[in-house]
Design a protein around this motif. Structure first.
Motif, PDB file in Angstrom:
ATOM      1  N   UNK A   1      -4.152  -4.216  13.102  1.00 28.64           N
ATOM      2  CA  UNK A   1      -4.432  -2.845  12.678  1.00 28.64           C
ATOM      3  C   UNK A   1      -4.079  -2.719  11.199  1.00 28.64           C
ATOM      4  N   UNK A   2      -5.008  -2.154  10.416  1.00 27.77           N
ATOM      5  CA  UNK A   2      -4.769  -2.062   8.982  1.00 27.77           C
ATOM      6  C   UNK A   2      -5.350  -0.819   8.352  1.00 27.77           C
ATOM      7  N   UNK A   3      -5.058  -0.662   7.059  1.00 29.72           N
ATOM      8  CA  UNK A   3      -5.503   0.502   6.288  1.00 29.72           C
ATOM      9  C   UNK A   3      -6.133   0.029   4.989  1.00 29.72           C
ATOM     10  N   UNK A   4      -7.293   0.611   4.662  1.00 32.10           N
ATOM     11  CA  UNK A   4      -7.953   0.284   3.397  1.00 32.10           C
ATOM     12  C   UNK A   4      -8.371   1.572   2.707  1.00 32.10           C
TER      13      UNK A   4
ATOM     14  N   UNK B   1     -19.470  -1.404   0.795  1.00 31.96           N
ATOM     15  CA  UNK B   1     -18.801  -0.628  -0.251  1.00 31.96           C
ATOM     16  C   UNK B   1     -17.513  -1.342  -0.656  1.00 31.96           C
ATOM     17  N   UNK B   2     -17.140  -1.262  -1.921  1.00 31.61           N
ATOM     18  CA  UNK B   2     -15.870  -1.872  -2.346  1.00 31.61           C
ATOM     19  C   UNK B   2     -14.691  -1.192  -1.635  1.00 31.61           C
ATOM     20  N   UNK B   3     -13.686  -1.995  -1.274  1.00 33.54           N
ATOM     21  CA  UNK B   3     -12.483  -1.413  -0.677  1.00 33.54           C
ATOM     22  C   UNK B   3     -11.252  -2.221  -1.086  1.00 33.54           C
ATOM     23  N   UNK B   4     -10.123  -1.550  -1.057  1.00 40.05           N
ATOM     24  CA  UNK B   4      -8.844  -2.158  -1.402  1.00 40.05           C
ATOM     25  C   UNK B   4      -7.939  -2.113  -0.184  1.00 40.05           C
TER      26      UNK B   4
END
Length: 334
Positions: free
Chosen positions: A245-248, A296-299
């Motif tokens: 599980x993660x967040x960008x 789409x670009x994401x970090x």
């Protein structure tokens, strides 16, 4: 035409305890003699219709000792068979019940339709790529459905999946509608204390209790129920629902994220251009794969395992673009 009228006659007899022949004739737009013929047709099919003679005579659908055959056509029989065998398994303990329901319905059908039903035997195979939805308790569904129909207030504890809204709390809700989207069950309701509309995930409801209070019908804030549910920021699965599980932070407007992100994802708008997405999957690589579909670009904001997976995948992708061939030059395959 006759079959449709027979079904309408049966519906009238089920809706009202007693009917005179003249009243049935007026409702069906036929003569009393035709009503008598249609009643006899129902009796031949096994429906126990009793009748009394005289000026005050009436027809009544009696309670039989066994169920008569169902009146359905071939297409309806097939629809029943396919619907029961391919229904998503999102309700606890319904697998055996669906098989028993199919068997019971088959016994009520006329012989030729029962045989037709048996030809549609479908086996569902689990797909590892499907995002398995959490199952809900049928008793919870029944209680919320009854409360929505009776416009009775309910009280329950609710746990949000969004890290920003994390925590549990008791709410008093006007239940308006049950919705299934992306295999996940939602209760669309109005929070009386917070004076706001929400789509509550049923798998995060606990300690449900009815109250002795009713409520009046309200207009939904959005006529498009799908759009309303999709736009709920904490609609997604909780972090402990998935091994990864993660967040960008993604360069994509929130309304597009809401429309195209799977039901497992939660999100929050940072501004008109940026959206923070919280999402789980069965592996870090799978999670990256879902995020890449937005183009789409994401970090990556966390955890470190997700960032490491993104770097590893970037190194593995080595695309060699062939040089553009000049006009008249033979291709490499010649």
């Amino acid at each position: 035409m006759i079959a449709n009228r027979t079904l309408e006659l049966l519906s009238l007899l089920q809706a009202q305890k007693e009917w005179t022949g003249n009243d049935l004739a007026r409702r069906l737009g036929v003569s009393p003699r035709t009503v008598r013929r249609d009643v006899n047709r129902l009796r031949e099919l096994g429906y126990p219709v009793s009748a009394t003679k005289g000026p005050g005579g009436y027809y009544r659908l009696s309670r039989g000792t066994h169920l008569p055959p169902l009146i359905v056509d071939d297409e309806q029989a097939v629809a029943i068979a396919l619907a029961l065998q391919t229904a998503p398994a999102t309700v606890t303990g319904m697998g055996d019940a669906t098989k028993r329901a199919l068997n019971s319905i088959s016994e009520l059908l006329p012989p030729h339709l029962s045989r037709r039903l048996a030809t549609f035997s479908v086996e569902q195979i689990e797909n590892a790529w499907e995002l398995a939805p959490p199952q809900v308790d049928p008793a919870l569904l029944a209680q919320l459905s009854a409360a929505a129909q009776g416009r009775d207030l309910v009280r329950f504890s609710y746990t949000s999946s969004s890290p920003r809204l994390a925590g549990a709390g008791e709410v008093v809700v006007e239940p308006h509608r049950l919705v299934v989207w992306s295999g996940r069950w939602y209760l669309v309701g109005y929070d009386q204390r917070g004076k706001s509309w929400h789509a509550y995930r049923l798998d995060r409801i606990s300690d449900l209790a009815s109250t002795s209070w009713g409520f009046s019908q309200r207009d939904m804030p959005d006529k498009d129920i799908t759009r309303f549910v999709q736009n709920q920021p904490d609609r997604g699965d909780a972090a402990d629902s998935w091994p990864c599980y993660g967040t960008v932070l993604m360069e994509c407007p929130a309304h597009l994220v809401a429309k195209w992100a799977p039901g497992i994802a939660s999100f929050e708008a940072v501004d008109e251009r940026l959206t923070r997405i919280h999402m789980g999957a069965w592996s870090w690589a799978a999670l990256i794969g879902f995020l890449v579909t937005f183009a789409c670009p994401f970090k990556v904001e966390g955890p470190p395992e997700l960032a490491d997976a993104a770097r590893r995948i970037t190194k593995r992708v080595d695309v060699e673009v062939p040089a553009k061939r000049r006009k008249g030059q033979p291709s490499a395959s010649r």
